[in-house]
Design a protein around this motif. Structure first.
Motif, mmCIF file in Angstrom:
data_model
loop_
_atom_site.group_PDB
_atom_site.id
_atom_site.type_symbol
_atom_site.label_atom_id
_atom_site.label_comp_id
_atom_site.label_asym_id
_atom_site.label_seq_id
_atom_site.Cartn_x
_atom_site.Cartn_y
_atom_site.Cartn_z
ATOM 1 N N UNK A 1 25.619 39.246 40.720
ATOM 2 C CA UNK A 1 26.813 39.542 41.525
ATOM 3 C C UNK A 1 27.276 40.968 41.269
ATOM 4 N N UNK A 2 27.311 41.345 40.006
ATOM 5 C CA UNK A 2 27.748 42.702 39.672
ATOM 6 C C UNK A 2 26.856 43.722 40.376
ATOM 7 N N UNK B 1 34.947 51.565 56.840
ATOM 8 C CA UNK B 1 36.108 50.732 56.490
ATOM 9 C C UNK B 1 35.811 49.263 56.763
ATOM 10 N N UNK C 1 35.507 46.462 53.744
ATOM 11 C CA UNK C 1 36.477 45.364 53.709
ATOM 12 C C UNK C 1 35.770 44.020 53.854
ATOM 13 N N UNK D 1 35.205 41.224 50.852
ATOM 14 C CA UNK D 1 35.718 39.852 50.966
ATOM 15 C C UNK D 1 34.578 38.864 50.760
ATOM 16 N N UNK E 1 33.564 33.622 43.676
ATOM 17 C CA UNK E 1 34.042 32.240 43.545
ATOM 18 C C UNK E 1 32.853 31.298 43.356
ATOM 19 N N UNK F 1 31.597 31.516 39.900
ATOM 20 C CA UNK F 1 32.474 30.835 38.951
ATOM 21 C C UNK F 1 32.259 29.319 38.998
ATOM 22 N N UNK G 1 43.425 32.528 47.960
ATOM 23 C CA UNK G 1 42.308 33.200 48.622
ATOM 24 C C UNK G 1 42.436 33.077 50.136
ATOM 25 N N UNK H 1 43.796 46.420 52.246
ATOM 26 C CA UNK H 1 43.197 46.508 50.902
ATOM 27 C C UNK H 1 44.000 45.701 49.897
ATOM 28 N N UNK I 1 42.754 42.352 50.085
ATOM 29 C CA UNK I 1 41.508 42.138 49.346
ATOM 30 C C UNK I 1 41.772 42.038 47.845
ATOM 31 N N UNK J 1 43.127 38.803 47.049
ATOM 32 C CA UNK J 1 42.044 37.809 47.090
ATOM 33 C C UNK J 1 41.377 37.739 45.714
ATOM 34 N N UNK J 2 41.175 38.922 45.149
ATOM 35 C CA UNK J 2 40.546 38.967 43.834
ATOM 36 C C UNK J 2 41.445 38.297 42.792
ATOM 37 N N UNK K 1 40.780 34.723 43.005
ATOM 38 C CA UNK K 1 39.527 34.369 42.343
ATOM 39 C C UNK K 1 39.712 34.373 40.825
ATOM 40 N N UNK L 1 39.079 31.410 38.274
ATOM 41 C CA UNK L 1 38.187 31.504 37.116
ATOM 42 C C UNK L 1 38.919 31.103 35.851
ATOM 43 N N UNK M 1 33.420 42.105 35.783
ATOM 44 C CA UNK M 1 34.084 41.847 37.069
ATOM 45 C C UNK M 1 35.264 42.798 37.261
#
Lengths: 495, 319, 229
Positions: free
Chosen positions: A130-131, A157, A161, A165, A172, A175, C148, C165, C168, C171-172, C175, C179, C194
């Motif tokens: 993922x990273x 942009x 974005x 997302x 998720x 996780x 989320x 932004x 976003x 959203x993190x 998450x 977690x 992360x």
């Protein structure tokens, strides 16, 4: 062999550092040398991976990773050479100071981007994958905007974005997969593949299913799966051409690699039926969308972008068949798509530079003005249409054969149908514009792209032809192992 | 010393609310004035006002029906019945407390408000009608909020009795910090701000008729009827405060026995808690600006949000 | 007739669980506040507050469940998300004269109602999966998923780069909350990776915001319609 692996991940960084500090040809030389060196290193590791895995520290490469590493490093070498020619034309429009700055940024970006795409398949563990994928997004988003036009800013942009997302959802998924693993392996494991795969049979089913669906949606955003593909045509069309080729041939595949890793675990836990079903739905919808958009496309680079969407759909459907023949086809498809889409984008970039437009309606008489570029472009398009004798024909044939032999008759038939529609779109659009003769009274001067831009495309076309006619023994062995790894323990259907 | 008979305590509840209400209102008005840098009215000013108005003659607009005069009387009767049902002074239910549950109390309050609105429409006064129609419009959003709050109570206690919830809250800190309880309390507080005509809904002391909701409705009443309506508003405020304090937010300091001193102490505690709450609300009054009329739906939507989440977290477990 | 409370249909959670759920609920409520706030700076402050609440929750868990690693995470995430990121975005905003976010695609009340629907869906969808954690009550997981989903609504209905932004980044936060529920024991090195990724993403968002601002001379994304088909 561990030395090779570490070197593979150091060379692009070094080349990026060099390219960011020197001026003129030295940067290109460093990048080209790095590209060829990486290709060589991957080739050197190739045979030893045929027999097992290479692991050092948090790095681990098996046959599946190897396929993606080969695709990326091949495109790295090709694009590095092409960039040398591409930037010459781009820099002609800028002052020398601005040009130097642009070139430094560009080469640094390309090298970092390739590094991230080599990093993601070489690491051991879903979290690190993922990273890696996240880093590819970050670097490539800046690169998309590097031309500093209004359209590029818009595309960048949207890309950053939407892709971010998507990766949020993928996080998720990671996780939840950790949660599933922690039920069996305790809290302190780090999502590494050998551990997860070894205990996949005992993982709780619900979190794994959830993680897989989230991973398909999340990473699927970067693969370009319907309905989260919307950034893809914009970014591919507005990015500088060398980047478009890397995005399409390599980035999408690397993101697909992440899905494949989730697929491996999920198939081993809840059976390939569920995982395949999810991929089949997304794959068919993606393919359908792409085929329809290909029928009426006016922008040359968007046209190629939708072709990428189409091929990602084919990959998803191929994996959903879940049998070794189809998976072998999928692995081969990753490689030949990299070569095919690399060749198509790079020659299209030369055409766009020559004609100064991306609009297909204004590109006429390409054969007269740029005979080499135009013919390689047309060959690449026919290869992408899965015409024999090119490699994509072989890979798609294997996928479909795998589908029929796994008794997914209906899905395989749908695949054939949609690929045919896409074929019509690709072929008709190309013959209408690129292959059409010059408009009356507009012969246009003959201005072939320079050799730096022609040779890489020729290399792509030759690879396509070679893989279509003959599959070298070692390559077949690794692909076979990769397909075996993907299908093992999945309890896949008959065949 | 022997304890008081239960009916006497019950009558005491009604008396506490009926007589305490003008006191609480007067005290809040004083504090509010001080916060704004004015000297403000005396604390007992509402009693003098009521006394004065009871001594005046009353007029009714021509053409208004019997409901115009009956509404203030029935409304105050409704308001004074609610203290029979809710825990005002005691932690244990009194004899008549179970004749209606928390919904019953809600019905009485809405019925009173409905009658006042109908009485306002009996007149020809556009402002009174405006206030009545607005009150009912926004009430359509705040009443579901109350329902959600009641559902929360029901889910927490498995009953619909206000006493049971107070008991539950007293049973330990676990019941206080649970999100369902806190959210329901927050939602109820927002509804109370709306019902008692506080900022950000309206400036309850203002004279701008166009921004009025609650305070516009008794425009055409006069004399004892106006006094009843004003008194009714004050009682409603204290009843709502009591519901918030003695059931949700701070059900402590009530009498657990029948000893007269305990009961008297409970009355004092209630008035004290109400004053604290009143000061808090006056502070809110000062800190915020009045919302424009069409933004009130947002305020109500926020209260609804809290109430919905209270119910949701309960049904997910962990609420 | 008289229930004693503890025999109710819904058992009360323990004090720790109740507190944790309440803190998680505050994260969601802050998300809703972001949805309604019209001032861009207020939105950034709300994001900072939300990040701080998530960090506090990490510290609460570290204390309540004896997971000392989470203290490190709490401190890092506070420093990064509650201090550094808001500061970076505020810096970006300084060049722009825009203070008020353009009106969204929907009115605020409709946005809230839609989000309530979406969040409730998230609640019950996750609740139906019966994923139980030893660290936090499962309601917190549902709340995280709701955060989320609501952040998606925020990104969809708002039409300026700052709100998008912030959407976003929040959203993190959702998450991160998830977690904490299901992966509190995740090795610290991964969590730090992360967070680091987020930091780089912020920088890239900033660069692209500036590029956008240079070309369009506003923060609005309403004109980003030239690429279609």
């Amino acid at each position: 062999m561990t030395g090779c692996l570490i070197a593979l991940l150091l060379i692009p960084l070094v080349a990026g550092g060099v390219a960011a500090t020197v001026r003129g040809w030295a940067g290109h030389a460093a990048t080209i040398a790095a590209g060829l060196a990486c290709l060589g290193l991957v080739a050197a590791m190739w045979t030893s991976v045929g027999r097992g895995t290479i692991a050092v520290g948090f790095l681990r490469v098996d046959a599946v990773s190897m396929v993606f590493l080969l695709g990326t490093s091949f495109l790295y070498a090709v694009v590095a050479v092409y960039t040398a020619g591409y930037l010459r034309a781009e820099l002609a429009r800028r002052s020398s100071r601005a040009g130097t700055r642009y070139q430094r940024r560009f080469l640094l970006g390309i090298n970092l981007f390739v590094w991230a795409m080599l990093f993601a398949p070489s690491v051991n563990g879903l979290a690190l994958v993922w990273v890696g994928v996240e880093i590819t997004t970050i670097v490539s988003a800046v690169l998309v905007a590097i031309d500093d036009t209004e359209a590029a800013a818009e595309a960048a942009w949207k890309y950053v974005l939407i892709a971010s997302c998507g990766l949020g959802i993928a996080l998720l998924a990671t996780i939840f997969m950790y949660y599933a693993g922690a039920q069996v392996l305790g809290q302190s494991y780090d999502l590494s593949f050998p551990q997860l795969l070894a205990h996949a049979g005992q993982l709780p089913a619900t979190p794994v299913r959830l993680a897989f669906v989230l991973a398909v949606i999340g990473f699927g955003t970067k693969v370009g799966l319907f309905p989260v593909h919307t950034w893809l045509p914009d970014a591919h069309a507005e990015a500088p051409t060398p980047l478009s080729a890397l995005l399409s041939g390599s980035l999408l595949a690397v993101s697909f690699y992440a899905i494949l890793r989730f697929y491996q675990v999920t198939a081993a836990t809840v059976g390939a039926g569920f995982a395949g079903g999810v991929l089949l739905v997304f794959g068919v919808l993606t393919l359908l969308l792409a085929a329809l958009y290909l029928l009426d496309q006016r922008n040359l680079k968007r046209f190629l972008a939708y072709s990428s969407v189409e091929h990602m759909g084919i990959l998803a459907i191929g994996v959903s068949f879940g049998n070794p023949i189809a998976l072998f086809g999928v692995m081969l498809h990753v490689l030949v798509h990299a070569a095919g889409k690399g060749g198509a984008f790079l020659s299209a970039g030369a055409i766009v530079q020559g004609f100064r437009t991306k609009q297909l309606a204004h590109i006429h008489g390409a054969f007269d003005r740029m005979p080499w570029t135009a013919s390689t472009f047309v060959i690449a398009i026919f290869a992408l249409c899965a015409m024999p004798p090119f490699g994509i024909f072989r890979s798609e044939f294997l996928v479909i054969q795998g589908g029929f032999s796994a008794h997914h008759t209906a899905s395989a038939a749908v695949l054939v149908l949609l690929v045919t529609v896409a074929f019509v779109g690709l072929a008709a659009t190309t013959t209408r514009s690129i292959a059409a003769g010059p408009v009356e009274g507009d012969p246009g001067p003959r201005q072939e792209a320079n050799a730096w831009m022609v040779v890489p495309v020729l290399a792509c076309v030759l690879v396509l032809l070679l893989l279509g006619l003959w599959l070298p023994g070692p390559m077949g062995e690794v692909l076979h192992n990769a397909a075996f790894e993907l299908s093992v323990g999945g309890g896949h259907g008959p065949g | 010393m022997t304890g008081l008979p239960l009916p006497a305590i019950q009558a005491g509840q009604v008396l506490t609310v009926g007589l305490g209400a003008p006191l609480v209102s007067g005290a809040i008005a004083t504090v509010e004035a001080r916060l704004q840098g004015r000297r403000g009215p005396r604390v007992l000013q509402p009693f003098y006002d009521l006394h004065k108005m009871f001594g005046k003659e009353s007029l009714a607009p021509t053409g208004s029906g019997v409901l115009f005069l009956a509404a203030p009387v029935i409304a105050i009767a409704c308001y004074l019945s609610v203290p029979l049902l809710i825990p005002v002074l005691t932690t244990y239910p009194l004899p008549l407390a179970t004749m209606g549950d928390i919904l019953g109390g809600g019905f009485l309050l809405s019925f009173a408000s409905f009658l006042v609105a109908v009485a306002a429409t009996e007149t020809g006064d556009p402002y009174a009608q405006l206030g009545a129609s607005r009150a009912k419009t926004f009430g359509a959003i705040t009443e579901p909020v109350l329902l959600m709050v009641f559902f929360t109570v029901a889910a927490i206690t498995a009953t619909d009795l206000p006493y049971a919830l107070g008991e539950t809250v007293r049973s330990g800190p676990a019941q206080v910090v649970r999100p369902a309880h806190l959210l329901a309390t927050g939602a109820l507080l927002m509804v109370i701000l709306y019902e008692t005509a506080r900022i950000p809904i309206e400036t309850h002391t203002g004279t701008n008729e166009l921004g009025m909701i609650e305070t516009a409705r008794p425009f055409e009443h006069s004399g004892p009827y106006l006094a009843l309506l004003h008194w009714g508003s004050m009682i409603k405020q204290l009843v709502l405060f009591t519901i918030l304090l003695n059931i949700f937010a701070a059900p402590w300091g009530m009498a657990s026995g029948t000893h007269p001193l305990a009961v008297a102490g409970a009355a004092g505690a209630l008035i004290g808690k109400s004053l604290v709450l009143g000061v808090l609300i006056a502070g809110l009054d000062n800190a915020f600006a009045k919302l424009r009329l069409f933004k009130i739906t947002e305020f109500a939507a926020a209260a609804f949000l809290l109430a919905i989440f209270a119910v949701c977290t309960l049904f997910l477990g962990g609420g | 007739m008289h229930a004693t409370g503890t025999t109710g249909v819904v058992m009360a959670p323990s004090v720790f669980e109740g507190t944790a759920s309440t803190v998680a609920m505050i994260v969601l409520l802050l998300e809703f506040l972001m949805l309604r706030s019209a001032l861009l700076r207020a939105q950034i402050r709300l994001y900072a507050a939300q990040s701080a609440v998530v960090s506090i929750l990490a510290a609460v868990i570290a204390h309540g469940r004896s997971l000392p690693e989470l203290y490190v995470l709490a401190v890092l995430s506070f420093a990064l998300k509650a201090v550094l990121v808001p500061w970076v975005i505020s810096r970006m905003m300084r060049d722009s004269a825009t203070e008020i976010a353009g009106s969204g695609a929907l009115g605020v009340a409709s946005e809230v109602i839609v989000s309530i629907g979406v969040a409730t869906f998230g609640f019950f969808a996750v609740g139906a999966l019966h994923i139980h954690s030893t660290v936090l009550p499962s309601a917190a997981l549902s709340l995280a998923v709701a955060v989320v989903l609501v952040s998606f609504v925020l990104m969809i209905v708002r039409r300026d780069v700052i709100s998008q932004s912030i959407g976003f980044f929040s959203l993190e936060n959702g998450v991160s909350l998830a977690s904490l529920v299901v992966a509190a024991g995740m090795p610290l090195i991964l969590e730090v990776a992360f967070l680091f990724d987020l930091l780089v993403a912020v920088v890239v968002f900033g660069i692209l915001m500036r590029t956008h601002h240079r070309h369009v001379s506003s923060l609005s994304t309403a004109d980003l319609t030239s690429l279609r088909g």
